[in-house]
Scaffold this motif. Structure first.
Motif, mmCIF file in Angstrom:
data_model
loop_
_atom_site.group_PDB
_atom_site.id
_atom_site.type_symbol
_atom_site.label_atom_id
_atom_site.label_comp_id
_atom_site.label_asym_id
_atom_site.label_seq_id
_atom_site.Cartn_x
_atom_site.Cartn_y
_atom_site.Cartn_z
ATOM 1 N N PHE A 76 57.321 52.344 63.666
ATOM 2 C CA PHE A 76 57.629 52.594 65.074
ATOM 3 C C PHE A 76 58.447 53.892 65.226
ATOM 4 C CE2 PHE A 76 60.062 52.117 68.981
ATOM 5 C CZ PHE A 76 59.065 51.732 69.874
ATOM 6 N N GLY A 77 59.429 54.101 64.332
ATOM 7 C CA GLY A 77 60.194 55.341 64.387
ATOM 8 C C GLY A 77 59.333 56.558 64.098
ATOM 9 N N LEU A 78 58.409 56.434 63.174
ATOM 10 C CA LEU A 78 57.517 57.557 62.845
ATOM 11 C C LEU A 78 56.565 57.855 63.990
ATOM 12 C CD1 LEU A 78 57.063 59.386 60.385
ATOM 13 C CD2 LEU A 78 55.241 57.864 59.661
ATOM 14 N N ALA A 79 56.121 56.798 64.713
ATOM 15 C CA ALA A 79 55.189 56.998 65.820
ATOM 16 C C ALA A 79 55.874 57.577 67.052
ATOM 17 C CB ALA A 79 54.512 55.671 66.180
ATOM 18 N N THR A 80 57.180 57.332 67.205
ATOM 19 C CA THR A 80 57.896 57.870 68.371
ATOM 20 C C THR A 80 58.468 59.256 68.130
ATOM 21 O OG1 THR A 80 59.882 56.730 67.599
ATOM 22 C CG2 THR A 80 58.519 55.593 69.225
ATOM 23 N N ALA A 81 58.450 59.732 66.891
ATOM 24 C CA ALA A 81 58.990 61.065 66.592
ATOM 25 C C ALA A 81 58.038 62.141 67.089
ATOM 26 C CB ALA A 81 59.232 61.218 65.087
ATOM 27 N N ALA A 82 58.579 63.352 67.224
ATOM 28 C CA ALA A 82 57.755 64.492 67.660
ATOM 29 C C ALA A 82 56.707 64.788 66.607
ATOM 30 C CB ALA A 82 58.637 65.726 67.893
ATOM 31 N N PRO A 83 55.556 65.366 67.026
ATOM 32 C CA PRO A 83 54.499 65.686 66.061
ATOM 33 C C PRO A 83 55.015 66.651 65.002
ATOM 34 C CG PRO A 83 53.651 65.799 68.305
ATOM 35 C CD PRO A 83 55.124 65.639 68.413
ATOM 36 N N GLY A 84 54.678 66.353 63.740
ATOM 37 C CA GLY A 84 55.088 67.221 62.650
ATOM 38 C C GLY A 84 56.479 66.935 62.131
ATOM 39 N N ARG A 85 57.203 65.957 62.745
ATOM 40 C CA ARG A 85 58.552 65.630 62.318
ATOM 41 C C ARG A 85 58.639 64.140 62.001
ATOM 42 N NH1 ARG A 85 63.062 68.500 65.901
ATOM 43 N NH2 ARG A 85 64.180 68.030 63.950
ATOM 44 N N CYS A 158 54.104 64.053 53.891
ATOM 45 C CA CYS A 158 53.083 65.075 54.185
ATOM 46 C C CYS A 158 53.048 65.489 55.645
ATOM 47 C CB CYS A 158 51.698 64.583 53.760
ATOM 48 S SG CYS A 158 51.052 63.215 54.756
ATOM 49 N N ARG A 159 53.927 64.955 56.503
ATOM 50 C CA ARG A 159 53.955 65.387 57.896
ATOM 51 C C ARG A 159 54.533 66.797 57.971
ATOM 52 N NH1 ARG A 159 53.270 61.386 61.831
ATOM 53 N NH2 ARG A 159 54.441 62.574 63.378
ATOM 54 N N GLY A 160 53.886 67.701 58.702
ATOM 55 C CA GLY A 160 54.313 69.095 58.814
ATOM 56 C C GLY A 160 53.913 69.929 57.622
ATOM 57 N N ARG A 161 53.259 69.349 56.634
ATOM 58 C CA ARG A 161 52.825 70.089 55.450
ATOM 59 C C ARG A 161 51.355 69.791 55.197
ATOM 60 N NH1 ARG A 161 57.569 67.460 54.349
ATOM 61 N NH2 ARG A 161 59.410 68.750 53.961
ATOM 62 N N ALA A 219 48.070 51.026 61.869
ATOM 63 C CA ALA A 219 49.121 51.921 62.361
ATOM 64 C C ALA A 219 49.411 53.043 61.372
ATOM 65 C CB ALA A 219 50.391 51.120 62.643
ATOM 66 N N CYS A 220 49.347 52.748 60.067
ATOM 67 C CA CYS A 220 49.561 53.805 59.057
ATOM 68 C C CYS A 220 48.517 54.899 59.173
ATOM 69 C CB CYS A 220 49.533 53.192 57.652
ATOM 70 S SG CYS A 220 51.029 52.285 57.221
ATOM 71 N N ILE A 221 47.261 54.506 59.459
ATOM 72 C CA ILE A 221 46.226 55.525 59.649
ATOM 73 C C ILE A 221 46.465 56.302 60.937
ATOM 74 C CG2 ILE A 221 43.765 55.864 60.060
ATOM 75 C CD1 ILE A 221 43.216 53.556 58.190
ATOM 76 N N ALA A 222 46.951 55.626 61.999
ATOM 77 C CA ALA A 222 47.135 56.291 63.289
ATOM 78 C C ALA A 222 48.262 57.317 63.255
ATOM 79 C CB ALA A 222 47.411 55.239 64.368
ATOM 80 N N VAL A 223 49.284 57.081 62.432
ATOM 81 C CA VAL A 223 50.398 58.036 62.403
ATOM 82 C C VAL A 223 50.195 59.146 61.385
ATOM 83 C CG1 VAL A 223 52.073 56.325 63.168
ATOM 84 C CG2 VAL A 223 51.705 56.661 60.717
ATOM 85 N N GLN A 224 49.101 59.146 60.675
ATOM 86 C CA GLN A 224 48.847 60.228 59.718
ATOM 87 C C GLN A 224 48.596 61.540 60.466
ATOM 88 O OE1 GLN A 224 45.965 59.485 56.689
ATOM 89 N NE2 GLN A 224 46.821 57.486 56.146
#
Length: 837
Positions: A76-85, A158-161, A219-224
């Protein structure tokens, strides 16, 4: 949908906006977290019992609920964060979930029994039964939680990279969670008996746990990151992506539902084995036919859109081709106009490409340098730049090229006749289309004559400023409003104020308060004073005021200059304080000299007039001594006559000294200069003072010169003996009782001889030496019994100086004094006599 938009949508499979996927991930993670929390609450209160609801919330083990709940919160925290962060707590929660799963996997892998206490959420065990540990869960559930935690950690990393390996690890863990949750859910739906098969571990997974695994995997696939391979296919905003997303729910749910309907029907007696199989085939056929029909409709719509888009594209291609041809023609005409103007322009015109290489110079440039076009292109134009300017110009152009800014430089360029000429080059970046840099276009202008004039003018100004600052007179320039625009260094020194404080201020501040009436009145006062001095008259009083409040006299010169409509008034001021002081000193000196001449003339006449009665006094006193009774030489007549004769001789000597001193000061004394035997003059002088020395008890010792030397000096013999007698007489008079006097001659230097007279008297202090040669000064001995007038030493000094020599004195109190008379040796002169005044 318009054809062009349809074509764009299907022809460019771009990834759709990730916000919908993050929203889906938030929904799944939130639902999972609530599911795990509800399972923990239900298990803690113990209702309903496990046997009453074998697949309800109470069936989820506490360890599985805690591990899956941690993953849900992290997702939930990863999904609410800004893209790439990614929030910092994500890897910590994933690590805790790994720890929970590891506490189940480690005992099975190592054989250890890690009994970590009992949980209040365990159902009430039977009699003698031991409640299971807090974090114990099925192996398949622990392994799935571990896989989902690894997927979540890899997704965070791997987010932002762009790390393909981490993205693949994240995708693999998510697919594993989805697969376990889906298989376990289908098995529970079909009430499958897994015992005795290789899939028996699926039987230990509860329905809430399987549902949570399925949602967390999705959800793990959706936040990739959107650039992940699977997400690009799922989220592609194309016909295939849309069709896949539309068919995917049917493909997942329809087989499970048809299979469940067959199993339930067979168990309930509704369907037999063959009828159930026919039902399965019929349902599958209907599903595939429906998918085929949906696909055919989709493809038909796509084909129509493609045809419409193709027609629109062809129309636009025709239009754009015509527009391009027209634009090319305009560009060709513009280029021809530019080249015509560039070739005809007298200025030096050049162009460069995007790399800064010259690709065009006009005819004026080629005529100026005398070179060909191929020699100037690239960096060849730098060969015509002066070697001392070349590196500076190249560096400046490179810096301007990097920042795409306009530049301007001055440098020397070689003309066709070999002369170096100063030019100013200006370059402007040119852009084509929407901000595409296309190089530089610039011009050059010959400024050699103007620069030479400017340099000469600058040198002239510097020279003028140097002259203005070096003159001793104060120079102050005023503008039309009588404000100071120039205040040189001499003015700063004269008025004791800096130029910075006086610039732009009025000149009346430099005058005393009583002379101030405003700037115009101050300028008028300066002009009136200058006019009065120019005409030889006395102008108005002109006084300056220093910054400390001191007033001083001024002399002013005023000039007015008007050039190009600008009027300047220049004041040249001189401080007359020193001039006035010198003039006062000159007048005082003239008055003193006049008084001295009058005094000398008076003394000369007085001395001459006194000689006649004094000669009579001396003569009659001698007559009285001659007629005294011979039988009584000590009679009263003889005694008194002796007093008269002694006083008369003393008075005569004083008158002679006064007469000599007055003649010297009046310039009436003449000397007969010749070679004089110094030893003979010294012996004669000693004989003259012998009786005085004998009476005073003083011994006079003469040190003779070497036998082979004859000391000769250039002097007036009579005046020299007069000086020697004065020096010897003083040495005897001011000596101690039973003292002695030493007299000698020595070589002073290569050209002079010295006569030294040393005594053993009382000596003199430095203060007494300062007044030694002043006339009538006896240094405090005026009231003593020693006779004297205080004229002898002054007269001796003047006589020695008239003979080209000097007298030096060394004295120490209570030890005696040494007088040294220095005269030029006769060996350096010719034998003839010389007369000096």
């Amino acid at each position: 949908m318009e054809p062009s938009k349809s074509l764009g949508a299907h022809a460019a499979p771009a990834v759709s906006h990730p916000r919908r996927w993050r929203a889906y991930a938030r929904v799944c993670s939130a639902a999972t977290a609530l599911l795990c929390l509800a399972a923990l609450i239900v298990r803690s209160v113990g209702w309903p019992p496990a046997d009453a609801a074998p697949q309800g919330l109470v069936s989820m083990r506490p360890g599985a609920a805690i591990g899956l709940g941690l993953l849900a919160v992290a997702l939930f925290g990863l999904a609410t964060a800004a893209p790439g962060r990614s929030p910092r707590h994500v890897p910590w929660l994933a690590g805790l979930a790994m720890l929970v799963a590891g506490l189940t996997l480690l005992p099975h892998a190592s054989g250890l029994d890690l009994d970590l206490g009992f949980a209040p959420w365990n159902p009430t065990p039977g009699d003698g039964a031991r409640p299971e540990p807090l974090l114990r869960m099925p192996l398949l559930g622990a392994f799935t939680i571990l896989a989902l935690a690894v997927s979540l950690a890899a997704t965070h990393a791997c987010r932002g990279r762009r790390r393909s390996l981490l993205c693949h690890v994240a995708l693999g863990g998510a697919l594993l969670g989805i697969g376990v949750g889906y298989v376990a859910s289908i098995g529970l739906l079909y009430e499958t008996d897994w015992q005795g098969s290789v899939w028996s571990d699926f039987g230990s997974v509860s329905l809430p746990s399987a549902t949570a695994m399925l949602m967390l995997g999705t959800a793990c696939i959706a936040v990739q990151p959107p650039r992940a391979d699977l997400l690009q296919r799922l989220a592609a905003d194309s016909a295939g992506g849309r069709f896949f997303r539309a068919v995917l729910p049917v493909a997942l749910l329809f087989p499970a539902l048809t299979g469940w309907f067959r199993v339930v029907g067979q168990r309930s007696g509704w369907l037999g084995f063959e009828l159930g199989l026919i039902w399965m085939v019929l349902a599958s056929t209907l599903m595939f036919v429906g998918v085929a029909l949906l696909s055919a409709r989709w493809i038909a719509r796509l084909e129509a859109a493609l045809r419409a888009s193709q027609a629109t594209l062809e129309q636009r291609v025709v239009e754009r081709t015509a527009q391009l041809a027209e634009a090319i023609e305009r560009v060709r005409e513009s280029e021809e106009r530019f080249r015509f103007m560039a070739e005809a322009a007298p200025a030096l015109i050049w162009m460069s490409d995007v790399d800064g290489h010259c690709n065009y110079v006009n005819r004026s440039w080629l005529q100026f340098t005398g070179r060909r076009m191929e020699q100037e292109t690239g960096e060849g134009w730098l060969q015509s730049v002066h070697p001392l300017d070349r590196e500076r110009v190249a560096q400046g152009f490179r810096q301007a090229l990097q920042s795409r800014r306009t530049f301007k430089q001055e440098y020397r360029l070689r003309r066709s006749d070999g002369a170096w000429r100063w030019i100013v080059a200006t370059g402007t970046p040119r852009f084509e289309g929407p901000g595409r840099f296309a190089g530089y276009v610039g011009t050059g202008a010959d400024i050699h004559d103007a620069k030479s004039t400017a340099l000469a003018l600058q040198a002239s100004r510097q020279q003028l400023a140097s002259i203005v600052d070096s003159v001793t007179a104060a120079i102050i320039s005023l503008d039309a409003s009588h404000r100071i625009v120039l205040f040189n260094a001499a003015a700063e020194k004269m008025f004791q104020i800096s130029a910075d404080r006086m610039l732009s201020r009025t000149v009346d501040l430099l005058l005393p308060e009583r002379l101030r009436g405003g700037p115009e009145e101050a300028v008028a006062l300066f002009e009136q004073s200058a006019a009065g001095q120019h005409e030889g008259g006395a102008g108005p009083e002109l006084r300056g005021l220093r910054s400390g409040g001191e007033e001083f006299p001024l002399e002013a010169s005023v000039s007015r200059v008007e050039s190009d409509g600008v009027r300047l008034l220049t004041l040249v001021l001189r401080d007359m304080s020193e001039v006035h002081a010198l003039e006062a000193e000159r007048r005082a000196r003239a008055a003193a000299e006049e008084a001295s001449r009058a005094k000398s003339l008076f003394l000369s006449h007085l001395s001459h007039e006194l000689r006649t009665p004094l000669n009579a006094v001396i003569g009659f006193s001698q007559l009285l001594l001659a007629t005294a009774p011979p039988q009584d030489p000590r009679s009263t007549q003889h005694k008194y006559a002796g007093y008269i004769l002694q006083a008369g001789n003393h008075l005569l000597a004083m008158i002679n000294d006064l007469l000599d001193l007055s003649r010297i000061e009046a310039g009436q004394t003449q000397l007969q200069m010749r070679a004089v035997d110094l030893e003979a003059s010294l012996q004669h002088s000693v004989q003259l003072v012998a009786s005085q020395a004998e009476t005073a008890g003083i011994t006079v010792q003469v040190t003779p010169p070497p036998p082979d030397a004859t000391p000769l000096v250039i002097a007036d013999e009579g005046r020299l003996r007069q000086v020697l007698v004065n020096l010897l007489s003083n040495a005897i008079k001011y000596n101690r009782p039973q003292g002695h006097v030493e007299v000698g001659v020595s070589q002073y230097d290569d050209e002079d001889l010295a006569i030294e007279v040393r005594d053993t008297g009382f000596g003199m202090s430095p203060e007494q030496l300062d007044d030694l040669f002043k006339p009538f000064s006896r240094l405090g001995r005026e009231h003593s019994d020693i006779e004297g007038t205080g004229i002898g030493l002054s007269l001796s000094k003047k006589l020695i100086e008239m003979m080209g020599g000097r007298i030096e004195v060394r004295s120490t109190p209570e030890q005696g004094s040494t007088f040294t008379a220095v005269l030029r040796a006769a060996g350096r002169q010719g034998p003839g006599a010389t007369q000096r005044h």
